[in-house]
Design an enzyme around this catalytic site. Structure first.
Site, PDB file in Angstrom:
ATOM      1  N   CYS A 107      39.066   6.257  -9.450  1.00  0.00           N
ATOM      2  CA  CYS A 107      38.428   6.974 -10.718  1.00  0.00           C
ATOM      3  C   CYS A 107      39.072   8.418 -11.006  1.00  0.00           C
ATOM      4  CB  CYS A 107      36.855   6.877 -11.045  1.00  0.00           C
ATOM      5  SG  CYS A 107      36.665   5.422 -10.562  1.00  0.00           S
ATOM      6  N   HIS A 138      34.970  12.570 -16.164  1.00  0.00           N
ATOM      7  CA  HIS A 138      34.523  10.934 -15.692  1.00  0.00           C
ATOM      8  C   HIS A 138      33.872   9.893 -16.507  1.00  0.00           C
ATOM      9  CE1 HIS A 138      35.825   7.111 -13.916  1.00  0.00           C
ATOM     10  NE2 HIS A 138      34.534   7.148 -13.188  1.00  0.00           N
ATOM     11  N   ASN A 146      32.966   2.354 -17.653  1.00  0.00           N
ATOM     12  CA  ASN A 146      33.988   3.088 -16.387  1.00  0.00           C
ATOM     13  C   ASN A 146      35.268   2.560 -16.560  1.00  0.00           C
ATOM     14  OD1 ASN A 146      35.468   3.802 -14.260  1.00  0.00           O
ATOM     15  ND2 ASN A 146      33.391   4.152 -13.521  1.00  0.00           N
TER      16      ASN A 146
HETATM   17  O1  UT7 Z   1      33.780   5.653 -10.850  1.00  0.00           O
HETATM   18  C1  UT7 Z   1      33.263   4.996  -9.678  1.00  0.00           C
HETATM   19  C2  UT7 Z   1      32.400   5.834  -9.065  1.00  0.00           C
HETATM   20  N1  UT7 Z   1      30.814   5.161  -9.893  1.00  0.00           N
HETATM   21  C3  UT7 Z   1      30.596   5.613  -9.862  1.00  0.00           C
HETATM   22  O2  UT7 Z   1      29.674   6.785 -10.498  1.00  0.00           O
HETATM   23  C4  UT7 Z   1      28.920   4.957 -10.183  1.00  0.00           C
HETATM   24  C5  UT7 Z   1      27.690   6.072  -9.693  1.00  0.00           C
HETATM   25  N2  UT7 Z   1      26.511   4.933  -8.920  1.00  0.00           N
HETATM   26  C6  UT7 Z   1      25.674   4.576 -10.313  1.00  0.00           C
HETATM   27  O3  UT7 Z   1      25.977   4.605 -11.580  1.00  0.00           O
HETATM   28  C7  UT7 Z   1      24.242   4.003 -10.514  1.00  0.00           C
HETATM   29  O4  UT7 Z   1      24.029   4.135  -8.915  1.00  0.00           O
HETATM   30  C8  UT7 Z   1      24.714   2.604 -11.608  1.00  0.00           C
HETATM   31  C9  UT7 Z   1      25.239   2.341 -12.146  1.00  0.00           C
HETATM   32  C10 UT7 Z   1      25.860   1.225 -10.084  1.00  0.00           C
HETATM   33  C11 UT7 Z   1      23.317   1.357 -10.611  1.00  0.00           C
HETATM   34  O5  UT7 Z   1      21.371   2.727 -10.919  1.00  0.00           O
HETATM   35  P1  UT7 Z   1      20.747   3.072 -10.230  1.00  0.00           P
HETATM   36  O6  UT7 Z   1      19.629   3.911 -11.126  1.00  0.00           O
HETATM   37  O7  UT7 Z   1      21.533   3.858  -8.735  1.00  0.00           O
HETATM   38  O8  UT7 Z   1      20.409   1.666  -9.728  1.00  0.00           O
HETATM   39  P2  UT7 Z   1      20.281   1.375  -8.192  1.00  0.00           P
HETATM   40  O9  UT7 Z   1      21.464   0.697  -7.333  1.00  0.00           O
HETATM   41  O10 UT7 Z   1      19.256   1.616  -6.839  1.00  0.00           O
HETATM   42  O11 UT7 Z   1      19.278  -0.261  -8.333  1.00  0.00           O
HETATM   43  C12 UT7 Z   1      18.186  -0.180  -8.658  1.00  0.00           C
HETATM   44  C13 UT7 Z   1      17.624  -1.132  -9.049  1.00  0.00           C
HETATM   45  C14 UT7 Z   1      17.342  -2.452  -8.318  1.00  0.00           C
HETATM   46  O12 UT7 Z   1      16.992  -3.730  -7.966  1.00  0.00           O
HETATM   47  P3  UT7 Z   1      15.705  -3.237  -6.433  1.00  0.00           P
HETATM   48  O13 UT7 Z   1      16.294  -2.957  -5.615  1.00  0.00           O
HETATM   49  O14 UT7 Z   1      15.481  -1.734  -7.342  1.00  0.00           O
HETATM   50  O15 UT7 Z   1      14.570  -4.565  -7.167  1.00  0.00           O
HETATM   51  C15 UT7 Z   1      19.074  -3.292  -8.107  1.00  0.00           C
HETATM   52  O16 UT7 Z   1      19.316  -5.209  -8.103  1.00  0.00           O
HETATM   53  O17 UT7 Z   1      17.939  -1.941 -10.126  1.00  0.00           O
HETATM   54  C16 UT7 Z   1      18.689  -3.411 -10.444  1.00  0.00           C
HETATM   55  N3  UT7 Z   1      19.948  -3.536 -10.877  1.00  0.00           N
HETATM   56  C17 UT7 Z   1      20.338  -3.927 -11.988  1.00  0.00           C
HETATM   57  N4  UT7 Z   1      19.222  -4.707 -12.553  1.00  0.00           N
HETATM   58  C18 UT7 Z   1      19.276  -5.112 -14.043  1.00  0.00           C
HETATM   59  C19 UT7 Z   1      21.147  -3.699 -10.609  1.00  0.00           C
HETATM   60  N5  UT7 Z   1      21.768  -3.272 -11.478  1.00  0.00           N
HETATM   61  C20 UT7 Z   1      21.140  -4.307 -12.120  1.00  0.00           C
HETATM   62  C21 UT7 Z   1      22.210  -4.917 -13.558  1.00  0.00           C
HETATM   63  N6  UT7 Z   1      20.429  -5.147 -14.233  1.00  0.00           N
HETATM   64  N7  UT7 Z   1      22.942  -4.874 -13.892  1.00  0.00           N
END
Ligand code: UT7
Length: 318
Positions: free
Chosen positions: A114, A245, A275
């Site tokens: 990225c 980004h 992204n």
């Molecule tokens: O470009 C390369 C660099 N990449 C990035 O910059 C990405 C950086 N990370 C992020 O943008 C965020 O961490 C994400 C968007 C990937 C995830 O958001 P988050 O607020 O960090 O959520 P999380 O991973 O802590 O997940 C929270 C909950 C989890 O459920 P539990 O374990 O709390 O029950 C996930 O399983 O959300 C759940 N979850 C979803 N729920 C519905 C994860 N993906 C989804 C989804 N729909 N698509």
């Protein structure tokens, strides 16, 4: 007077097919509400079957050349930032060179996921300032849809396909790339990777520890932007636009906040593109210019982080 790499043209290409969040709702356990509130993403473009990274890169390149009022015969070097090459080799850059009918100069790919466009831009700046090339076409092009596990809700909803390009030309004066700052730290290689390649004989799927990447992003992006500005002899007060980004609206706004700048000064396209990895910054630069946000003379700070981890920033007087 200082020789600088000045932006002469910018352009982009987005595949025709637009996939709204609702398409994921119908297929996997997710919701439009979750995707919007956690990422800011509303839709993304996805390439058609058979459409390649080379194809979309060449289209973006043609748009940037037209914007610059130049033809491919005017270009000395072509760099493509991509992590989704159509073949292991030759480089996408070589294939774009062939596609455009560019018979002179040289072409190569840069792979910093990225952050790839920042690394490519910094390479182009070096080539221009060392006299190796005077006009450089720098392209970011990705088909991340080909790396997705479409059953994995934690990654498949986040990415999109697209391409953007800049034409840079060496010129003396105040405009151009003023400074840049690059980093990588391979200790974090397992946070974001694709589990395929020559070692497996498969293309593989993208794997990400999103929460960890999020933490690194917020900490590292504002720091690198600050370093680039310092190198350029500028401060946050001098910044007209942040072009970050486009991975997550929450990362984008946390970074702007850390830099002490309001969201009115940030070009945001993540809602429409998702992204697009190395394509996200040139896409946002092109859309930002098209919207009338970025104008000649503006100070633009651009920053990115991705797999590696690799991250960096650049300051451009547009
Ligand atoms: O470009 C390369 C660099 N990449 C990035 O910059 C990405 C950086 N990370 C992020 O943008 C965020 O961490 C994400 C968007 C990937 C995830 O958001 P988050 O607020 O960090 O959520 P999380 O991973 O802590 O997940 C929270 C909950 C989890 O459920 P539990 O374990 O709390 O029950 C996930 O399983 O959300 C759940 N979850 C979803 N729920 C519905 C994860 N993906 C989804 C989804 N729909 N698509």
């Amino acid at each position: 007077m200082t020789l600088r790499a000045v932006v002469k043209g910018v352009g982009h290409y987005l595949p025709e097919r637009v996939v709204p969040n609702s398409e994921f709702e119908a297929r996997i356990d997710t919701s439009d509400e979750w995707i919007r509130s956690r990422t800011g993403i509303e839709r993304r473009h996805i390439v058609a079957e058979g459409q390649t990274t080379t194809d979309i890169a060449a289209r973006a390149a043609r748009a940037a050349l037209a914007d610059a009022g130049l033809t491919v015969a005017d270009i000395d070097a072509l760099i493509v930032a991509t992590s989704t090459p159509d073949l292991t080799f030759p480089s996408v850059a070589s294939m774009v060179q062939g596609e455009l009918g560019m018979e002179q100069g040289f072409a190569f790919d840069v792979q910093a996921v990225c952050a790839g466009f920042i690394f490519a831009l910094t390479n182009a700046d070096g080539l221009i300032r060392s006299g190796q090339a005077n006009r450089v076409l720098v392209i970011g092009a990705e088909t991340f849809s080909r790396l997705m596990d479409w059953e994995d809700r934690t990654t498949s909803v986040l990415f999109g396909d697209g391409a953007g390009a800049l034409v840079l030309e060496g010129a003396e004066g105040e405009r151009g790339i003023l400074a840049s700052d690059l980093h990588s730290d391979g200790r974090f290689r397992d946070l974001l990777y694709v589990d395929g390649g020559t070692s497996t004989g498969t293309t593989g799927h993208l794997k990400m520890q999103g929460r960890e990447i999020f933490r690194h992003a917020v900490e590292k992006l504002a720091a690198t932007a600050h370093t680039s500005l310092e190198k350029a002899g500028l401060s946050a007060d001098d910044v007209d636009w942040i072009v970050p980004h486009q991975a997550n609206l929450r990362i984008i706004s946390a970074t702007a906040q850390r830099m002490g700048l309001p969201m009115e000064k940030v070009v945001v396209t993540v809602q429409d593109h998702g992204n697009t990895s190395a394509a996200s910054i040139p896409l946002a630069l092109s859309v930002g210019k098209e919207r009338g946000q970025i104008k000649q003379g503006d100070v633009v700070v651009t920053e990115a982080i991705g797999g590696g981890l690799a991250w960096g920033s650049a300051v451009i007087r547009w």
